[in-house]
Design an enzyme around this catalytic site. Structure first.
Site, short mmCIF file in Angstrom:
data_model
loop_
_atom_site.label_atom_id
_atom_site.label_comp_id
_atom_site.label_asym_id
_atom_site.label_seq_id
_atom_site.Cartn_x
_atom_site.Cartn_y
_atom_site.Cartn_z
N LYS A 161 0.88 -1.17 0.00
CA LYS A 161 0.00 0.00 0.00
C LYS A 161 0.91 1.22 0.00
O LYS A 161 1.43 1.62 1.04
CB LYS A 161 -0.89 -0.03 1.25
CG LYS A 161 -2.20 0.76 1.17
CD LYS A 161 -2.04 2.24 0.96
CE LYS A 161 -1.66 3.00 2.22
NZ LYS A 161 -1.41 4.45 1.91
N SER B 166 5.30 7.91 9.90
CA SER B 166 5.39 8.72 11.11
C SER B 166 5.35 7.84 12.36
O SER B 166 4.78 6.74 12.36
CB SER B 166 4.24 9.71 11.14
OG SER B 166 3.01 9.02 11.17
N THR B 167 5.94 8.34 13.43
CA THR B 167 5.93 7.62 14.70
C THR B 167 4.51 7.46 15.21
O THR B 167 4.15 6.41 15.75
CB THR B 167 6.82 8.37 15.71
OG1 THR B 167 8.18 8.22 15.28
CG2 THR B 167 6.68 7.81 17.11
N GLU B 168 3.68 8.47 14.99
CA GLU B 168 2.30 8.40 15.48
C GLU B 168 1.55 7.21 14.86
O GLU B 168 0.94 6.40 15.57
CB GLU B 168 1.60 9.71 15.13
CG GLU B 168 0.23 9.84 15.72
CD GLU B 168 -0.50 11.06 15.13
OE1 GLU B 168 0.10 11.81 14.35
OE2 GLU B 168 -1.69 11.21 15.47
N VAL B 169 1.61 7.10 13.53
CA VAL B 169 0.93 5.98 12.86
C VAL B 169 1.63 4.67 13.22
O VAL B 169 0.98 3.65 13.46
CB VAL B 169 0.87 6.20 11.34
CG1 VAL B 169 0.34 4.98 10.62
CG2 VAL B 169 0.00 7.41 11.01
N GLY B 170 2.96 4.70 13.29
CA GLY B 170 3.72 3.49 13.64
C GLY B 170 3.32 2.93 15.00
O GLY B 170 3.20 1.72 15.17
N GLU C 139 9.79 1.50 10.68
CA GLU C 139 10.83 2.52 10.44
C GLU C 139 10.15 3.86 10.60
O GLU C 139 9.37 4.27 9.74
CB GLU C 139 11.38 2.39 9.02
CG GLU C 139 12.17 1.13 8.75
CD GLU C 139 13.44 1.04 9.53
OE1 GLU C 139 13.86 2.04 10.16
OE2 GLU C 139 14.02 -0.05 9.55
N CYS D 245 13.74 10.95 6.73
CA CYS D 245 13.61 10.53 8.13
C CYS D 245 14.94 10.73 8.86
O CYS D 245 14.96 10.89 10.07
CB CYS D 245 13.12 9.10 8.23
SG CYS D 245 14.08 7.96 7.23
N GLU E 77 9.39 15.87 14.76
CA GLU E 77 9.84 15.69 13.38
C GLU E 77 9.03 16.62 12.47
O GLU E 77 7.81 16.56 12.45
CB GLU E 77 9.64 14.24 12.93
CG GLU E 77 10.15 14.02 11.51
CD GLU E 77 10.05 12.58 11.04
OE1 GLU E 77 8.95 12.00 11.15
OE2 GLU E 77 11.06 12.05 10.56
P1 NAP Z 1 1.99 8.65 7.73
O1 NAP Z 1 0.58 9.00 7.90
O2 NAP Z 1 2.70 7.94 8.82
O3 NAP Z 1 2.06 7.78 6.37
C1 NAP Z 1 2.88 6.68 6.10
C2 NAP Z 1 2.07 5.57 5.43
O4 NAP Z 1 1.16 5.01 6.38
C3 NAP Z 1 1.19 6.06 4.28
O5 NAP Z 1 1.11 5.06 3.29
C4 NAP Z 1 -0.14 6.26 4.98
O6 NAP Z 1 -1.23 6.33 4.14
C5 NAP Z 1 -0.17 5.07 5.89
N1 NAP Z 1 -1.11 5.19 7.00
C6 NAP Z 1 -1.59 6.31 7.59
N2 NAP Z 1 -2.44 5.99 8.60
C7 NAP Z 1 -2.49 4.64 8.63
C8 NAP Z 1 -3.18 3.71 9.45
N3 NAP Z 1 -4.00 4.09 10.45
N4 NAP Z 1 -3.02 2.40 9.23
C9 NAP Z 1 -2.21 1.96 8.25
N5 NAP Z 1 -1.53 2.79 7.44
C10 NAP Z 1 -1.65 4.11 7.63
O7 NAP Z 1 2.77 9.89 7.32
P2 NAP Z 1 2.17 11.09 6.44
O8 NAP Z 1 0.78 11.43 6.87
O9 NAP Z 1 2.31 10.75 5.04
O10 NAP Z 1 3.15 12.25 6.86
C11 NAP Z 1 2.94 12.90 8.11
C12 NAP Z 1 4.24 13.10 8.82
O11 NAP Z 1 4.83 11.84 9.07
C13 NAP Z 1 5.31 13.83 8.07
O12 NAP Z 1 5.20 15.18 8.13
C14 NAP Z 1 6.55 13.33 8.75
O13 NAP Z 1 6.81 14.04 9.92
C15 NAP Z 1 6.22 11.94 9.08
N6 NAP Z 1 6.76 10.98 8.10
C16 NAP Z 1 7.89 10.35 8.44
C17 NAP Z 1 8.45 9.46 7.55
C18 NAP Z 1 9.72 8.75 7.90
O14 NAP Z 1 10.27 8.05 7.06
N7 NAP Z 1 10.21 8.91 9.08
C19 NAP Z 1 7.87 9.21 6.32
C20 NAP Z 1 6.69 9.88 6.01
C21 NAP Z 1 6.15 10.74 6.93
P3 NAP Z 1 -1.60 7.78 3.53
O15 NAP Z 1 -0.78 7.88 2.34
O16 NAP Z 1 -3.04 7.74 3.22
O17 NAP Z 1 -1.30 8.79 4.57
#
Ligand code: NAP
Ligand code: MG
Length: 505
Positions: free
Chosen positions: A203, A257-261, A278, A312, A409
């Site tokens: 995904k 993101s750490t929050e979703v992780g 990660e 990251c 972050e």
């Molecule tokens: P994110 O929400 O953590 O997205 C990462 C992946 O997880 C995307 O494919 C996302 O889908 C998916 N996702 C989101 N919620 C989910 C859930 N409840 N269950 C399963 N999968 C889920 O990150 P983002 O919203 O794209 O970015 C927000 C912030 O996250 C950034 O500003 C940054 O600080 C951080 N981030 C960190 C990294 C890293 O490598 N450390 C990478 C990306 C983002 P969607 O595409 O629909 O969101």
């Protein structure tokens, strides 16, 4: 000032292959078939240099994830892939690597249009590194091994045994990837799945689904059996969440993101599902008083502004010995001011836009909060008047240490700098973070460097460098930066399950 025209992509500069791919409507890959979403949903993919639509993809949901997991399950439980001889998997992965290399220009162009990153950047990190990782993992397919052991088993004195361990494929993998290095992140998930004989559902991030779909076409072209790689584009809250919850998935591989992780890790704990996470970072760049500043100043600037700060590993906390603090901060601020914003297909530019309007607002919000927290703005802090999602590279000094901009972050081109007085304080400040992904130390003294390597709380430490990655070297975080490792032999470990066997002698 950059002329406004250069801030928008000129899509007539794209090659014919990328233009044709962007013009098509893209569907989900489930088993052998390219299919529409069950509910017919679609989503427009945007060019971040202008905010205009460049492609249309299917918007998959829970029903599509269910179909895709069933296809992956069937391919794992009954299909040829896990049962092939390792050298047959090796050859298939090598052919796939070659096809990615041959189509590298097209893949890099698609990625640059979709992410706003320069062609040289997408070529290096989405294409070339992916080709390298596929080849590296192809080599592992024939080298997965266990141990032979000689058990004492003292409670059965009249019998002797031989024991051995073996690594079996972990099963069906659910992979969820972010938007910053889309194809690169997808291949970090795909390559070890293929090497170990697992199958998967990918995904990709909702903003950047295109190169994963093109990659899947290439995989079908080399004859990867149907169901080994399924791609469901869609949102995290629906498709992503359904993948994590699905009982047919044995392991989750997540980057984001750490929050979703954290929430994914909690679900995996409840379901007793393996997962690798990660996650985010707030990595320190530590410049000691004996550092070569000719190297450290551009190094510190590149550490945070590379990939627009959407990295990251971004070195977003700059810690500098007080004796050289002003010189280093001024040097980094000058580099920031000299960075030319612009579109990858718009002329000469050093840095493109952020991925989305949402991300631009988020980053500008952090900058605003940094000002309010008393930060001294040394460069940037604004966005050009334009429909693209740009933010000027930004340098803050003297922000309160507990301010959001100093702790969280940002995932954008923003760095906060503080001085320190001695090595003890440098280590303490560097480690005073929820995160522990990367850290760099800049010094001419090898012994001092070794002491920092030992004391820095980070999964990767660089000396006089930052953000260097290699497919053979494990990568991952300490603390809230995640669980498990990608790349290297560790990736094989995370995609296999260990079985022990006893046989009597
Ligand atoms: P994110 O929400 O953590 O997205 C990462 C992946 O997880 C995307 O494919 C996302 O889908 C998916 N996702 C989101 N919620 C989910 C859930 N409840 N269950 C399963 N999968 C889920 O990150 P983002 O919203 O794209 O970015 C927000 C912030 O996250 C950034 O500003 C940054 O600080 C951080 N981030 C960190 C990294 C890293 O490598 N450390 C990478 C990306 C983002 P969607 O595409 O629909 O969101
Ligand atoms: Mg998101």
């Amino acid at each position: 000032m950059t002329p406004a025209a250069a801030l928008t992509n000129d899509l007539s500069r794209l090659g014919a292959a990328a233009t044709a791919f962007l013009g098509a409507r893209h569907r989900l890959l489930i088993g052998a078939d390219w299919v529409d979403a069950a509910d017919g949903g679609e989503r427009a993919v945007l060019d971040p240099t202008s905010g205009t639509a460049i492609a249309t993809v299917a918007e998959g949901g829970a029903a599509d994830i269910d179909r895709a997991v069933r296809a992956a399950r069937l391919a794992f439980d009954e299909g040829p892939w896990p049962r092939l001889r390792p050298n047959e998997r090796e050859r298939m992965i090598l052919r796939l690597a070659e096809l990615v290399e041959i189509n590298g220009r097209e893949l890099a162009e698609i990625e640059s249009v979709n992410t706003g990153r320069a062609l040289a950047n997408t070529r290096a990190f989405d294409v070339d590194l992916s080709v390298d990782y596929l080849r590296y993992m192809a080599g592992w397919a024939t080298k997965i091994h266990g141990q032979t052991l000689t058990p004492s088993a003292p409670y059965v004195p009249d019998r002797r045994f031989l024991a051995f361990t073996m690594r079996e494929p972990a099963g069906v993998v659910g992979a969820i990837t972010p938007w910053n290095v889309p194809l690169g992140q997808a291949v970090w998930k795909i390559a070890p799945v293929l090497a170990t004989g697992c199958t998967m559902v990918l995904k990709p991030a909702e903003q950047t689904p295109l190169t994963a779909l093109r990659f899947a076409e290439l995989a079908a072209q080399v004859g990867l059996p149907p169901g080994v790689l399924n791609v469901v584009t869609g949102a995290g809250s629906t498709a992503g969440a359904a993948l994590v919850e699905h009982p047919g998935v044995d392991k989750i591989a997540f980057t984001g993101s750490t929050e979703v992780g954290r929430s994914i890790g909690a679900v995996c704990g409840r379901l007793m599902k393996r997962c690798t996470l990660e996650l985010g970072g707030k990595s320190p760049v530590v410049v000691l008083d004996d550092a070569d500043l000719q190297q450290a100043i551009p190094g510190a600037a590149w550490a945070v502004f590379g990939n627009h700060g959407e990295n990251c590993l971004a070195g977003s906390r700059l810690l500098v010995h007080r004796r050289v603090f002003d010189e280093v901060v001024q040097g980094v601020a000058e580099i920031a001011q000299g960075i030319r914003l612009g579109a990858p297909f718009g002329g000469d530019a050093d840095m493109g836009p952020l991925i989305s309007r949402e991300q631009q607002r988020r980053v500008l919000g952090y900058i605003d909060s940094g000002r309010k927290a008393g930060g001294r703005l040394c460069a940037g802090g604004t966005a050009p008047e334009h429909s693209g999602f740009y933010v000027r590279p930004t340098v803050f000094a003297d922000v309160a240490r507990d301010a959001a901009v100093a702790r969280e972050e940002i995932f954008g081109p923003v760095v906060v700098a503080w001085p320190f007085d001695d090595d003890e304080e440098a280590v303490r400040l560097a480690n005073a973070s929820e995160y522990g992904l990367g850290a760099s130390v800049w010094t001419r003294d090898l012994q001092r460097a070794h002491r920092f390597i030992g004391r820095l709380d980070a999964g990767t430490v660089w000396v006089n460098a930052h953000s260097v990655l290699d497919v053979a070297v494990p990568f991952g975080g300490f603390k809230s930066s995640g669980l498990g490792r990608e790349l290297g032999e560790e990736a094989i470990r995370h995609h296999t399950r260990l079985k022990s066997a006893y046989i009597p002698l």
